[in-house]
Design a protein around this motif. Structure first.
Motif, mmCIF file in Angstrom:
data_model
loop_
_atom_site.group_PDB
_atom_site.id
_atom_site.type_symbol
_atom_site.label_atom_id
_atom_site.label_comp_id
_atom_site.label_asym_id
_atom_site.label_seq_id
_atom_site.Cartn_x
_atom_site.Cartn_y
_atom_site.Cartn_z
ATOM 1 N N ILE A 124 -16.479 35.128 -23.755
ATOM 2 C CA ILE A 124 -15.324 35.627 -23.006
ATOM 3 C C ILE A 124 -14.627 34.528 -22.217
ATOM 4 O O ILE A 124 -13.484 34.683 -21.804
ATOM 5 N N GLY A 125 -15.324 33.393 -21.990
ATOM 6 C CA GLY A 125 -14.688 32.331 -21.238
ATOM 7 C C GLY A 125 -15.639 31.210 -20.902
ATOM 8 O O GLY A 125 -16.821 31.225 -21.267
ATOM 9 N N LYS A 126 -15.092 30.228 -20.183
ATOM 10 C CA LYS A 126 -15.830 29.024 -19.808
ATOM 11 C C LYS A 126 -16.052 29.008 -18.301
ATOM 12 O O LYS A 126 -15.199 29.454 -17.518
ATOM 13 N N SER A 127 -17.184 28.460 -17.890
ATOM 14 C CA SER A 127 -17.528 28.416 -16.469
ATOM 15 C C SER A 127 -17.367 27.007 -15.915
ATOM 16 O O SER A 127 -17.537 26.010 -16.619
ATOM 17 N N ASN A 128 -17.059 26.938 -14.632
ATOM 18 C CA ASN A 128 -16.817 25.667 -13.967
ATOM 19 C C ASN A 128 -18.084 24.821 -13.920
ATOM 20 O O ASN A 128 -19.202 25.335 -13.867
ATOM 21 N N CYS A 129 -17.903 23.505 -13.916
ATOM 22 C CA CYS A 129 -19.045 22.591 -13.844
ATOM 23 C C CYS A 129 -18.643 21.329 -13.104
ATOM 24 O O CYS A 129 -17.466 21.056 -12.885
ATOM 25 N N ALA A 130 -19.647 20.550 -12.703
ATOM 26 C CA ALA A 130 -19.389 19.260 -12.068
ATOM 27 C C ALA A 130 -18.814 18.300 -13.105
ATOM 28 O O ALA A 130 -19.083 18.425 -14.302
ATOM 29 N N PRO A 131 -18.007 17.326 -12.675
ATOM 30 C CA PRO A 131 -17.418 16.388 -13.632
ATOM 31 C C PRO A 131 -18.484 15.702 -14.476
ATOM 32 O O PRO A 131 -19.409 15.071 -13.958
ATOM 33 N N LEU A 132 -18.387 15.874 -15.791
ATOM 34 C CA LEU A 132 -19.320 15.282 -16.742
ATOM 35 C C LEU A 132 -20.767 15.612 -16.394
ATOM 36 O O LEU A 132 -21.678 14.820 -16.642
ATOM 37 N N CYS A 133 -20.959 16.781 -15.789
ATOM 38 C CA CYS A 133 -22.317 17.302 -15.487
ATOM 39 C C CYS A 133 -23.118 16.343 -14.609
ATOM 40 O O CYS A 133 -24.354 16.264 -14.733
ATOM 41 N N SER A 134 -22.456 15.677 -13.696
ATOM 42 C CA SER A 134 -23.108 14.583 -12.962
ATOM 43 C C SER A 134 -23.240 14.832 -11.463
ATOM 44 O O SER A 134 -23.262 13.887 -10.680
ATOM 45 N N ASP A 135 -23.333 16.103 -11.045
ATOM 46 C CA ASP A 135 -23.560 16.397 -9.632
ATOM 47 C C ASP A 135 -24.322 17.708 -9.524
ATOM 48 O O ASP A 135 -24.328 18.515 -10.463
ATOM 49 N N LEU A 136 -24.960 17.927 -8.386
ATOM 50 C CA LEU A 136 -25.679 19.170 -8.136
ATOM 51 C C LEU A 136 -24.876 20.115 -7.248
ATOM 52 O O LEU A 136 -25.410 21.045 -6.661
ATOM 53 N N GLN A 137 -23.564 19.863 -7.136
ATOM 54 C CA GLN A 137 -22.594 20.831 -6.670
ATOM 55 C C GLN A 137 -21.564 20.992 -7.788
ATOM 56 O O GLN A 137 -21.496 20.164 -8.702
ATOM 57 N N THR A 138 -20.750 22.059 -7.717
ATOM 58 C CA THR A 138 -19.761 22.300 -8.761
ATOM 59 C C THR A 138 -18.364 22.280 -8.174
ATOM 60 O O THR A 138 -17.943 23.225 -7.501
ATOM 61 N N ARG A 139 -17.680 21.186 -8.424
ATOM 62 C CA ARG A 139 -16.254 21.065 -8.093
ATOM 63 C C ARG A 139 -15.700 19.904 -8.892
ATOM 64 O O ARG A 139 -16.405 18.941 -9.205
ATOM 65 N N ASN A 140 -14.421 19.985 -9.226
ATOM 66 C CA ASN A 140 -13.774 18.903 -9.963
ATOM 67 C C ASN A 140 -12.279 18.945 -9.692
ATOM 68 O O ASN A 140 -11.769 19.883 -9.081
ATOM 69 N N ASP A 141 -11.584 17.910 -10.139
ATOM 70 C CA ASP A 141 -10.161 17.774 -9.839
ATOM 71 C C ASP A 141 -9.288 18.699 -10.676
ATOM 72 O O ASP A 141 -8.099 18.872 -10.368
ATOM 73 N N ILE A 142 -9.833 19.293 -11.722
ATOM 74 C CA ILE A 142 -9.033 20.191 -12.550
ATOM 75 C C ILE A 142 -9.027 21.605 -11.975
ATOM 76 O O ILE A 142 -7.978 22.215 -11.775
ATOM 77 N N PHE A 143 -10.219 22.115 -11.681
ATOM 78 C CA PHE A 143 -10.350 23.533 -11.334
ATOM 79 C C PHE A 143 -10.764 23.790 -9.889
ATOM 80 O O PHE A 143 -10.745 24.934 -9.434
ATOM 81 N N GLY A 144 -11.181 22.757 -9.160
ATOM 82 C CA GLY A 144 -11.588 22.968 -7.783
ATOM 83 C C GLY A 144 -13.065 23.325 -7.659
ATOM 84 O O GLY A 144 -13.883 22.997 -8.517
ATOM 85 N N THR A 145 -13.399 24.044 -6.577
ATOM 86 C CA THR A 145 -14.789 24.278 -6.166
ATOM 87 C C THR A 145 -15.239 25.696 -6.491
ATOM 88 O O THR A 145 -14.487 26.647 -6.307
ATOM 89 N N THR A 146 -16.474 25.823 -6.942
ATOM 90 C CA THR A 146 -17.086 27.132 -7.155
ATOM 91 C C THR A 146 -17.902 27.514 -5.922
ATOM 92 O O THR A 146 -18.731 26.720 -5.446
ATOM 93 N N GLY A 147 -17.683 28.723 -5.413
ATOM 94 C CA GLY A 147 -18.390 29.193 -4.233
ATOM 95 C C GLY A 147 -19.651 29.956 -4.589
ATOM 96 O O GLY A 147 -19.763 30.548 -5.665
ATOM 97 N N ASN A 148 -20.586 29.967 -3.656
ATOM 98 C CA ASN A 148 -21.815 30.724 -3.847
ATOM 99 C C ASN A 148 -21.522 32.225 -3.783
ATOM 100 O O ASN A 148 -20.791 32.678 -2.897
ATOM 101 N N PRO A 149 -22.083 33.025 -4.683
ATOM 102 C CA PRO A 149 -21.791 34.465 -4.695
ATOM 103 C C PRO A 149 -22.203 35.199 -3.422
ATOM 104 O O PRO A 149 -21.681 36.288 -3.148
ATOM 105 N N TRP A 150 -23.118 34.629 -2.652
ATOM 106 C CA TRP A 150 -23.593 35.313 -1.443
ATOM 107 C C TRP A 150 -22.876 34.835 -0.193
ATOM 108 O O TRP A 150 -22.954 35.461 0.847
#
Length: 437
Positions: free
Chosen positions: A94-120
């Protein structure tokens, strides 16, 4: 499918878990799934099941960026091998999920899509690099997510978001079509694996069977009560007091359930192993494009060191020898148990902050700021370095309602056996949280 997209429309804007949707094709495929079912036809074990895919896997006709700006408009003409396997089993992407640039961080944010927040708590991290997948599953935007793990990238976000994550043994699932690498790698990557994020161990086991081709063996009757080695403290690796308390409570519950649980000293020097992991990560995985400054410093250091060690390749061979030695040490320890249980992360999810900055932690009653990489992946790197399978299991929440998890590590190549043991543990101490909203 329509209900799922309604939920995505309602929740995704706040948390930014999914970044590219394939709504028209997914709805059409869902209609086809209904018609096939009405005719008595089955596409496979995932017939009509909606899934999401980390944005680092190539997907035919659907944008794939790996969070890397130069790939902003990249649309592959074929699926990654893992995506194709899930689709062939009946799943609908159904779609693609956000990720760190080139999978190289343990947080998820990048210059294309921005930051993913914690669901809680949206102001906190969902982890990375598969943070979008963990958040999507926790929010009920997807029942199953495809991710990758080079140093905790499945297990860390699974722990932060309160869902289940599986890192298989190295080489069990094909990586064809996964970014990175961007070009021809200089050395074989012995760290990165393809795995899944879900809301139960059973769903992890089903996806693993489809992705690896191994039989689904989680329901086989156990020959004995699982033998579990348990370690809750590590020299020179800090852990937040609330995580320590949650682990101790989980240990008591598991012990009281009749499981065979033995507290053990760490079988490996975690500080030494993590250092070696960082070195190997730079040699085999970390893309130069993700942090060119760090790469320049690392290779200057290695070049200077090589003058006394016989060259860069001699340094690398020594590093690989150290890896084999640690694998042998763990194998000897693991022969005595069905799994080794230890924390998944040193803290619960922290507030969004710049990568590399120290993380606040309360250890033994004192507030500290702890090294970024040790505070995020300090317990996760070892499974990648050893090439072993590992399952992240949510076990509860801290005083702020944020999830806390453990991980169980098994013997290399014994993935199905580990999943069977993980299911036993999850039935007793696993916390299947309500959908975050």
């Amino acid at each position: 499918m329509q209900s799922l997209f309604e939920r995505i429309d309602r929740l995704n804007g706040k948390y930014n878990a999914l970044v590219s949707l394939d709504r028209p094709r997914a709805l059409q495929r869902a209609r086809e799934a209904d018609l096939a079912q009405a005719r008595g036809q089955s596409w496979g074990p995932l017939h009509g099941v909606p899934i999401t895919v980390k944005d680092s896997f190539r997907t035919a006709g659907l944008r794939t960026t790996a969070g890397y700006a130069p790939l902003r408009d990249s649309v592959p003409d074929r699926d990654a091998d893992a995506v194709a396997r899930l689709k062939n089993a009946g799943a609908i992407v159904i779609g693609k999920s956000n990720c760190a640039p080139l999978c190289s961080d343990l947080q998820t944010r990048n210059d294309i899509f921005g930051t993913t927040g914690n669901p809680w708590e949206a102001g906190r991290t969902a982890g990375g690099s598969s943070g979008g997948e963990a958040a999507a599953v926790a929010l009920g935007l997807s029942p199953l997510g495809l991710g990758s793990d080079s140093g905790g990238s499945i297990r860390v976000p699974a722990s932060y978001c309160g869902v289940y994550g599986f890192k298989p043994s190295i080489g069990k699932i094909a990586r064809d079509g996964l970014i990175p690498p961007l070009g021809d790698p200089a050395r074989e990557d012995s760290l990165t694996v393809v795995g899944a994020i879900a809301r139960s161990v059973r769903d992890l086991a089903l996806s693993y069977s489809i992705l690896s081709g191994e039989p689904y063996g989680i329901d086989a009757a156990p020959q004995h009560a699982p033998r579990i080695a348990w370690t809750g403290e590590f020299p020179r690796q800090l852990m937040d007091d609330e995580v320590s308390s949650a682990l101790e409570a989980a240990y008591r519950t598991l012990s009281d359930s009749g499981a065979s649980v033995e507290k053990v000293e760490p079988p490996l020097d975690l500080h030494f192993l993590n250092f070696k992991y960082f070195m190997l990560n730079m040699y085999e995985f970390s893309p130069r494009e993700s942090s060119p400054g760090l790469h320049k410093l690392f290779w200057l250091f290695e070049s200077a060191r090589s003058v006394f060690s016989g060259g860069i390749e001699a340094n690398y061979k020594k590093l690989k020898a150290d890896q084999r030695e640690q694998v042998d040490l763990f194998d000897r320890f693991a022969q005595q148990f069905d799994c080794w249980a230890l924390p998944a992360t040193p803290t619960a999810a922290f507030h969004h902050q710049k990568s590399g900055r120290p993380i606040p932690i309360r250890h033994r009653g004192k507030s500290k700021r702890y090294s970024y990489w040790h505070a995020t992946g300090g317990f996760a790197f070892l499974a990648n370095f050893l090439g072993c399978p590992s399952v992240a299991i949510p076990i509860g929440r801290d005083r702020n309602g944020l999830p806390i998890g453990i991980q169980v590590v098994g013997r290399r190549e014994q993935d199905t056996a580990l999943l069977r043991t993980a299911a036993h543990i999850a039935e007793r101490i696993g916390s299947t949280m309500p959908l975050a909203t």
